[in-house]
Each structure stands twice: as structure tokens, then as C-alpha cells.
Scaffold this active site. Structure first.
Site, PDB file in Angstrom:
ATOM      1  N   SER A   4       0.855  -1.178   0.000  1.00 17.13           N
ATOM      2  CA  SER A   4       0.000   0.000   0.000  1.00 17.13           C
ATOM      3  C   SER A   4       0.890   1.227   0.000  1.00 17.13           C
ATOM      4  O   SER A   4       2.073   1.146   0.338  1.00 17.13           O
ATOM      5  CB  SER A   4      -0.878  -0.019   1.258  1.00 17.13           C
ATOM      6  N   TYR A  17      -2.055  -0.265  10.750  1.00 22.35           N
ATOM      7  CA  TYR A  17      -2.092  -0.576   9.320  1.00 22.35           C
ATOM      8  C   TYR A  17      -0.763  -0.202   8.661  1.00 22.35           C
ATOM      9  O   TYR A  17      -0.192  -1.001   7.915  1.00 22.35           O
ATOM     10  CB  TYR A  17      -3.254   0.163   8.649  1.00 22.35           C
TER      11      TYR A  17
END
Length: 112
Positions: A4, A17
Site C-alpha cells: 500500500s 495498518y
């Protein structure tokens, strides 16, 4: 490996995250260097937001516990952004096609 943009940038209020994505980036870089001597490429795909049910979880969060928190305004903005991503994210099928092309390419490139 799937990562990501959060694998290279830390974002406030998303520490767990971002931590997991930084770990994927580090693992990928280490494996890339270990396997290159055998002619094996390790690539990272960081597609951005993908349209999956994970974004819908933002709508389920009860914000009342944070009503007197100094983080409430930021949490509300992140929640609104997540709900927007639920609508505008890339279809998962497009990511799958990109992955397979990248895996077959002699020199994998960036954009989907």
C-alpha cells in the site's frame, strides 16, 4: 507481494495498518536481495484503494466514545474518506489482472 502507499508513508491514526505495510515493504526488499542471485524477482504491488468490504466497516464505528477526544475531528475526516473509498476504489479484478501481468513481465513496471 501486495502492499500500500502506507508502506512508504506513515499516516496519523492508522499506525497498526501502516506498521503492517512497512513490514511487507521490508520483507520484500530483503527477499529481493536474497533471491536476486538466483534470478528470482520479488515485486511489490501497491494499488491504492481497492473496492472491498473493508471500507464499509467505517460506517459501523460508534464515534461516541471519542466525543471529547482531541482526535475526534481527524477521526471524522478519516471516516468520511474511508466511506468515499468504498465507492471509488479500484475493482479487485483489475488488481488481479495487474498482478498476473507483473508476475509474467521481464521487467515489471509501475502503474495499473
Amino acid at each position: 507481494m501486495i502492499s500500500s502507499v502506507s508502506g512508504t508513508n506513515g499516516n496519523p491514526l492508522l499506525s497498526p495498518y501502516c506498521t503492517s505495510k512497512h513490514a511487507i515493504e521490508g520483507l520484500s526488499e530483503s527477499l529481493r536481495r536474497e533471491f536476486m542471485r538466483f534470478g528470482i524477482d520479488v515485486i511489490v504491488v501497491a494499488p491504492g484503494a481497492v473496492k472491498t468490504p473493508i471500507w464499509d466497516k467505517a460506517d459501523e464505528i460508534d464515534m461516541t466514545a471519542y466525543s471529547s477526544s482531541p482526535f475526534l475531528p481527524a477521526l471524522e475526516r478519516i471516516r468520511a474518506y474511508m466511506l468515499k473509498l468504498a465507492e471509488t476504489g479500484l475493482p479487485a479484478e483489475k488488481i488481479g489482472r495487474s498482478d498476473s501481468r507483473g508476475a509474467d513481465a521481464a521487467r515489471p513496471q509501475g502503474a495499473l
